[in-house]
Design an enzyme around this catalytic site. Structure first.
Site, PDB file in Angstrom:
ATOM      1  N   THR A  15       0.829  -1.212   0.000  1.00 33.80           N
ATOM      2  CA  THR A  15       0.000   0.000   0.000  1.00 33.80           C
ATOM      3  C   THR A  15       0.866   1.267   0.000  1.00 33.80           C
ATOM      4  OG1 THR A  15      -1.602  -1.230   1.287  1.00 33.80           O
ATOM      5  CG2 THR A  15      -1.874   1.141   1.271  1.00 33.80           C
ATOM      6  N   LYS A 202       5.254   3.114  18.139  1.00 29.14           N
ATOM      7  CA  LYS A 202       5.296   4.533  17.751  1.00 29.14           C
ATOM      8  C   LYS A 202       5.689   5.411  18.945  1.00 29.14           C
ATOM      9  CE  LYS A 202       1.985   3.819  14.036  1.00 29.14           C
ATOM     10  NZ  LYS A 202       0.559   3.605  13.758  1.00 29.14           N
TER      11      LYS A 202
HETATM   12  N1  HSE Z   1      -1.635  -0.044  11.056  1.00 25.99           N
HETATM   13  C1  HSE Z   1      -1.227   1.290  11.327  1.00 25.99           C
HETATM   14  C2  HSE Z   1      -2.404   2.055  11.877  1.00 25.99           C
HETATM   15  C3  HSE Z   1      -0.695   1.914  10.075  1.00 25.99           C
HETATM   16  O1  HSE Z   1      -3.543   1.588  11.770  1.00 25.99           O
HETATM   17  O2  HSE Z   1      -2.205   3.104  12.450  1.00 25.99           O
HETATM   18  C4  HSE Z   1       0.029   3.210  10.272  1.00 25.99           C
HETATM   19  O3  HSE Z   1       1.151   3.087  11.068  1.00 25.99           O
END
Ligand code: HSE
Length: 425
Positions: A15, A202
């Site tokens: 993606t 994150k």
């Molecule tokens: N899977 C992650 C989310 C993608 O839904 O935030 C972006 O880091």
């Protein structure tokens, strides 16, 4: 001004990789004064049908076509996962190539090593796409002249999409997760989204770039949204709150509180109002100055845009440096956290039950702010949900009280605890 060309190799064309290629093709390889030439795109599966047509000779299945190509000065890693992404990032840096990665998992696991490798080889390391809720604040986070005291964020688009969908569409988690997968929001392994690991990665990356060292995933408290039901979202709304998956880091002198879990936020707050895939981050510094950023937390173009912003930084000759190492901080355990709590008990509907629960909470110094007893969720039986909101309490006291309460014969399921966070703007 002399126009500069970057020669790019891309690992992965899922993606996000497709989004980057589409963006650069749409711009005919030119953004501002800079040219971006895609030399090679390396993918794993030669048979996969692709939405995009690459010029002859660009598509390859051999990572050496990027790693051993001296013309390629900048590598974009959008494969995701730990292997081979981690090895490819390190080898690219060793070979003196700038690296831009969206991979929060490898940065959280080996951020120290990866940043060190970038510094040793005088390379740019672009991490904006690893947390697109925060990407436009990355430089101010790194260069902040004053100490950052608190970070609170909604960092997972999939979870925010699910929690909002529960409230707005009255659908359950598994249904909404499938929708998020179809939209291209979820990780290849969507368990990482809903179990809170993606949010934790994150948060660790942000802590790494603000503090200069990356805490391990095991050292922070991580809880996902899998225990949150449609009913909880409705009860929270009745009480004036919304449920969000939050990442919170708070610094106090030499200690650091870092945690990821669902939380009730008063519904008039900015973070509470972020809906769907929208994510956000708020930062408070030592002087009490608060700044925030809102952005889609997932998706092809938002992530590709964060990568392009890093590409421009490379073209501008910027170097991304880690802040000077701070003295190590002691990570607080979850038991030391002090907040308010939403508690849900499933109990037999008979006289004295509420008093027994309240009694145990009182013995552990937990004061109740409000209580609601709901009607039966299931038409059979005599079990009712009891919802309590507490005043500020220490988590270790709450945990001890819940252990005692769940042993009462009148309690029919394990109690549910959701933390309440009112200190957000
Ligand atoms: N899977 C992650 C989310 C993608 O839904 O935030 C972006 O880091």
């Amino acid at each position: 001004m002399k126009e500069k060309t970057l020669h790019i190799g891309i690992f992965g064309m899922g993606t996000v990789g497709t989004g980057v290629v589409e963006f650069l093709m749409r711009k005919k390889g030119k953004v501002g004064n800079f040219h971006f030439s895609i030399e090679k795109v390396v993918v794993k599966n030669p048979k996969k049908k692709r939405d995009i047509f690459l010029p002859a000779g660009v598509l390859s299945f051999n990572p050496r076509d990027i790693l051993n190509n001296p013309k390629i000065d900048t590598v974009i890693e959008v494969i995701g996962g730990y292997h081979p992404a981690g090895e490819l990032v390190l080898e690219s840096l060793e070979k003196g190539k700038n690296v831009i990665t969206a991979n929060k998992a490898i940065l959280a696991a080996s951020g120290d090593k990866i940043f060190q490798k970038a510094l040793e080889n005088n390379c740019y390391l672009g991490v904006r796409a690893s947390n697109i809720a925060a990407y436009r604040l990355i430089e101010s986070l790194i260069n902040s002249p004053s100490q950052i005291e608190k970070i609170t964020g909604i960092f997972n688009g999939t979870c925010n999409y699910i929690l909002t969908g529960m409230e707005k569409k009255n659908k359950d988690l598994s249904h909404l997760l499938k929708e998020a997968q179809t939209m291209g929001y979820a990780e290849a392994n969507p368990a990482e989204d809903i179990n809170g690991q993606d949010t934790a990665h994150k948060l660790i990356v942000l802590l790494g770039i603000t503090l200069g060292h990356f805490p391990s995933t095991q050292s922070i408290y991580v809880e996902g949204i899998t225990n949150i039901t449609l009913q909880d979202v409705i009860y929270a709304k009745e009480l004036g709150y919304r449920i969000k998956l939050l990442a919170i880091a708070q610094r106090e002198e030499n200690s650091l509180e870092a945690r990821v879990h669902p939380a009730l936020i008063p519904d008039d707050r900015w973070l509470a109002r972020l809906e769907g895939v929208e994510n956000g981050l708020e930062i408070r510094d030592e002087a009490g100055l608060e700044i925030g950023m809102q952005a889609p937390g997932a998706g092809k173009y938002p992530t590709a845009t964060a990568i392009i912003e890093d590409l421009i930084c490379v073209a501008q000759g910027k170097k991304l440096l880690l802040p000077a190492q701070n003295s190590p901080l002691n990570l607080k355990s979850i038991g030391e956290v002090e907040t308010k709590y939403y508690l849900k008990f499933y109990a037999i509907d008979k006289a004295g039950v509420l008093a027994r629960i309240a009694n145990i909470l009182g013995e552990h110094d937990i004061s109740i702010e409000s209580v609601i007893q709901k009607g039966k969720e299931d038409k059979k039986g005599n079990i009712v949900p009891i919802i309590m909101l507490t005043h500020y309490s220490q988590e270790k006291n709450i945990q001890k009280a819940l252990e005692e309460i769940k042993k009462l014969p009148v309690i029919k399921k394990d109690p549910l605890l959701i933390r309440v966070e009112e200190g957000v703007f």
